[in-house]
Design a protein around this motif. Structure first.
Motif, mmCIF file in Angstrom:
data_model
loop_
_atom_site.group_PDB
_atom_site.id
_atom_site.type_symbol
_atom_site.label_atom_id
_atom_site.label_comp_id
_atom_site.label_asym_id
_atom_site.label_seq_id
_atom_site.Cartn_x
_atom_site.Cartn_y
_atom_site.Cartn_z
ATOM 1 N N HIS A 11 0.851 -1.219 -0.057
ATOM 2 C CA HIS A 11 0.180 0.070 0.028
ATOM 3 C C HIS A 11 0.873 1.166 -0.004
ATOM 4 O O HIS A 11 1.809 1.374 0.583
ATOM 5 C CB HIS A 11 -1.048 0.029 1.167
ATOM 6 C CG HIS A 11 -1.995 -1.241 1.235
ATOM 7 N ND1 HIS A 11 -2.988 -1.239 0.178
ATOM 8 C CD2 HIS A 11 -2.137 -2.105 2.059
ATOM 9 C CE1 HIS A 11 -3.568 -2.294 0.468
ATOM 10 N NE2 HIS A 11 -3.157 -2.872 1.609
ATOM 11 N N LYS A 12 0.536 2.289 -0.615
ATOM 12 C CA LYS A 12 1.191 3.556 -0.668
ATOM 13 C C LYS A 12 0.047 4.645 -0.595
ATOM 14 O O LYS A 12 -0.915 4.314 -0.770
ATOM 15 C CB LYS A 12 1.742 3.807 -1.942
ATOM 16 C CG LYS A 12 2.754 2.834 -2.614
ATOM 17 C CD LYS A 12 3.349 3.031 -3.937
ATOM 18 C CE LYS A 12 4.575 2.172 -4.343
ATOM 19 N NZ LYS A 12 4.992 2.352 -5.733
ATOM 20 N N ALA A 13 0.585 5.586 -0.165
ATOM 21 C CA ALA A 13 -0.323 6.924 0.239
ATOM 22 C C ALA A 13 0.629 8.232 0.168
ATOM 23 O O ALA A 13 1.739 8.067 -0.207
ATOM 24 C CB ALA A 13 -0.507 6.893 1.635
ATOM 25 N N ALA A 14 -0.188 9.284 0.003
ATOM 26 C CA ALA A 14 0.416 10.434 -0.125
ATOM 27 C C ALA A 14 -0.264 11.495 0.446
ATOM 28 O O ALA A 14 -1.437 11.385 0.890
ATOM 29 C CB ALA A 14 0.402 10.903 -1.560
ATOM 30 N N VAL A 15 0.470 12.520 1.247
ATOM 31 C CA VAL A 15 -0.209 13.628 1.940
ATOM 32 C C VAL A 15 0.010 15.063 1.272
ATOM 33 O O VAL A 15 1.204 15.195 0.519
ATOM 34 C CB VAL A 15 0.197 13.820 3.476
ATOM 35 C CG1 VAL A 15 -0.273 12.321 4.337
ATOM 36 C CG2 VAL A 15 1.764 13.661 3.427
ATOM 37 N N LEU A 16 -0.742 15.965 1.594
ATOM 38 C CA LEU A 16 -0.556 17.248 0.750
ATOM 39 C C LEU A 16 0.002 18.488 1.808
ATOM 40 O O LEU A 16 -0.659 18.429 2.555
ATOM 41 C CB LEU A 16 -1.912 17.548 0.171
ATOM 42 C CG LEU A 16 -1.703 18.957 -0.586
ATOM 43 C CD1 LEU A 16 -0.907 18.807 -1.880
ATOM 44 C CD2 LEU A 16 -3.203 19.592 -1.049
ATOM 45 N N ILE A 17 1.328 18.906 1.427
ATOM 46 C CA ILE A 17 1.637 20.021 2.107
ATOM 47 C C ILE A 17 1.254 21.185 1.299
ATOM 48 O O ILE A 17 2.106 21.494 0.392
ATOM 49 C CB ILE A 17 3.201 19.789 2.587
ATOM 50 C CG1 ILE A 17 3.395 18.625 3.134
ATOM 51 C CG2 ILE A 17 3.694 21.022 3.284
ATOM 52 C CD1 ILE A 17 5.258 18.192 3.105
ATOM 53 N N CYS A 18 0.035 21.700 1.714
ATOM 54 C CA CYS A 18 -0.532 22.743 0.862
ATOM 55 C C CYS A 18 -0.034 24.251 1.378
ATOM 56 O O CYS A 18 -0.489 24.418 2.574
ATOM 57 C CB CYS A 18 -2.069 22.718 0.712
ATOM 58 S SG CYS A 18 -2.667 23.835 -0.465
ATOM 59 N N LEU A 19 0.738 24.955 0.757
ATOM 60 C CA LEU A 19 1.207 26.104 1.270
ATOM 61 C C LEU A 19 0.555 27.433 0.474
ATOM 62 O O LEU A 19 0.151 27.405 -0.488
ATOM 63 C CB LEU A 19 2.855 26.344 0.836
ATOM 64 C CG LEU A 19 3.529 25.161 1.588
ATOM 65 C CD1 LEU A 19 5.122 25.105 1.221
ATOM 66 C CD2 LEU A 19 3.623 24.932 3.113
ATOM 67 N N PHE A 20 0.533 28.396 1.475
ATOM 68 C CA PHE A 20 -0.153 29.583 0.659
ATOM 69 C C PHE A 20 0.394 30.779 1.698
ATOM 70 O O PHE A 20 0.885 30.705 2.838
ATOM 71 C CB PHE A 20 -1.756 29.648 0.734
ATOM 72 C CG PHE A 20 -2.369 29.706 2.050
ATOM 73 C CD1 PHE A 20 -2.670 30.834 2.769
ATOM 74 C CD2 PHE A 20 -2.665 28.550 2.789
ATOM 75 C CE1 PHE A 20 -3.173 30.840 4.143
ATOM 76 C CE2 PHE A 20 -3.132 28.572 4.256
ATOM 77 C CZ PHE A 20 -3.476 29.932 4.397
ATOM 78 N N GLU A 21 0.203 32.024 1.134
ATOM 79 C CA GLU A 21 0.536 33.303 1.800
ATOM 80 C C GLU A 21 -0.443 33.861 2.408
ATOM 81 O O GLU A 21 -1.606 33.939 1.939
ATOM 82 C CB GLU A 21 1.136 34.416 0.875
ATOM 83 C CG GLU A 21 2.615 34.187 0.408
ATOM 84 C CD GLU A 21 3.134 35.508 -0.296
ATOM 85 O OE1 GLU A 21 4.162 35.965 -0.117
ATOM 86 O OE2 GLU A 21 2.316 36.077 -1.148
ATOM 87 N N GLY A 22 -0.365 34.022 3.776
ATOM 88 C CA GLY A 22 -1.120 34.540 4.836
ATOM 89 C C GLY A 22 -1.164 36.155 4.524
ATOM 90 O O GLY A 22 -0.583 36.605 3.822
ATOM 91 N N ASP A 23 -2.139 36.761 5.368
ATOM 92 C CA ASP A 23 -2.480 38.145 5.120
ATOM 93 C C ASP A 23 -1.334 39.050 5.395
ATOM 94 O O ASP A 23 -1.018 39.994 5.029
ATOM 95 C CB ASP A 23 -3.525 38.461 6.023
ATOM 96 C CG ASP A 23 -4.829 37.946 5.468
ATOM 97 O OD1 ASP A 23 -4.930 37.608 4.312
ATOM 98 O OD2 ASP A 23 -5.958 37.793 6.523
#
Length: 278
Positions: free
Chosen positions: A59-71
């Motif tokens: 079994h394989k899995a993936a996680v998302l490190i979702c980055l964005f700019e804050g205010d």
């Protein structure tokens, strides 16, 4: 599975790009290549670990490190609190993600698909720019951290799936390199002492603790993004995994503590990747 950022971002040209900082970060991450792990010196070790395993590790899995700019211009990462009704890791903080499915073309597809199912994040909003080295979960999942950039934060309206997610929040990404609101505990595994990191984070009326595998992945990701080591000791010194100190009856039992540590020795990673011994 493929692990190419370009393959996972077919719509990248259609993004409305943000600040020069995010543009520079995306360029930096697109050329990132995970480090190579040391090979075994003795083929017998690998065979010993394979023979000790009674469970499938395909079994394989993936996680998302979702980055964005804050205010305030700071870099932030999207996190979730898992539902308290889940049978595993209930109530814990985690990154969006999950197991790969047969129709997933690559790890980026897996991570963004799972993020959409869990928190309503449209994959078309996420620009996948990098893949980190694999980590091993408690349940023998080969977890690939996928780094993605959310160029337009306002376009994302979190809609958590109540069966899986209790809350969606974001945290300053740089906190995973700082020695603030952080504590660690020593944990013994395979005759060696290791450090487990716990990050305390408060937002609004909610308090969260980010630890274990999630903390380890975020420390590693922040190290790559900011190109500097954490301001604390990440590992105990002189960690040696090249020799087994005692036979393992079952690899799953061995990796139970690995979930707490969020750290996997090279032999586990090679085993999961199916790389033959020398």
């Amino acid at each position: 599975m493929k692990s190419g950022a370009s393959a996972a971002s077919p719509t990248a040209k259609g993004f409305k790009f943000g600040s020069s900082r995010l543009l520079a970060l995306a360029q930096q991450l697109r050329v990132y290549k995970p480090p190579l792990y040391s090979l075994f010196d003795e083929a017998e070790e690998m065979r010993g670990y394979k023979e000790s395993t009674t469970e499938s590790i395909s079994h394989k899995a993936a996680v998302l490190i979702c980055l964005f700019e804050g205010d305030n211009g700071d870099l932030r990462v999207i996190l979730t609190k898992r539902s308290s009704t889940l049978s595993t890791h209930s109530g814990e903080v985690s990154l969006p993600g999950g197991k790969a499915e047969d129709h997933d073309k690559d790890d980026g597809i897996t991570a963004t698909r799972e993020a959409e199912e869990e928190i309503g994040l449209d994959p078309l909003l996420v620009d996948v720019v990098a893949f980190l080295e694999p980590f091993l979960s408690q349940h023998l999942l080969r977890v690939i951290p996928v780094v993605g950039i959310l160029w337009d934060r306002k376009a994302f309206n979190p809609t958590p799936n109540p069966a899986e997610v209790e809350a969606v929040f974001d945290a300053p990404f740089e906190m995973f390199l700082k020695d603030e609101n952080r504590r660690s505990e020593e944990f013994e595994w395979m005759g060696e002492k290791h450090l487990v990191h716990f990050f305390d984070y408060k937002t609004g009326d909610s308090d969260y603790v980010i630890w274990g595998l999630t903390a380890r992945i975020l420390i590693r990701a922040a190290t790559v993004v900011y190109q500097r080591p954490p301001a604390f000791i990440e590992h105990k010194p002189n960690l040696k995994y090249s020799k087994m100190q005692k036979p393992l009856a079952n690899l799953h039992e061995s990796c139970e503590n690995g979930r707490l540590l969020g750290h996997v020795p090279a032999y586990c990673l090679r085993y999961l990747a199916g790389i033959p011994s020398r």
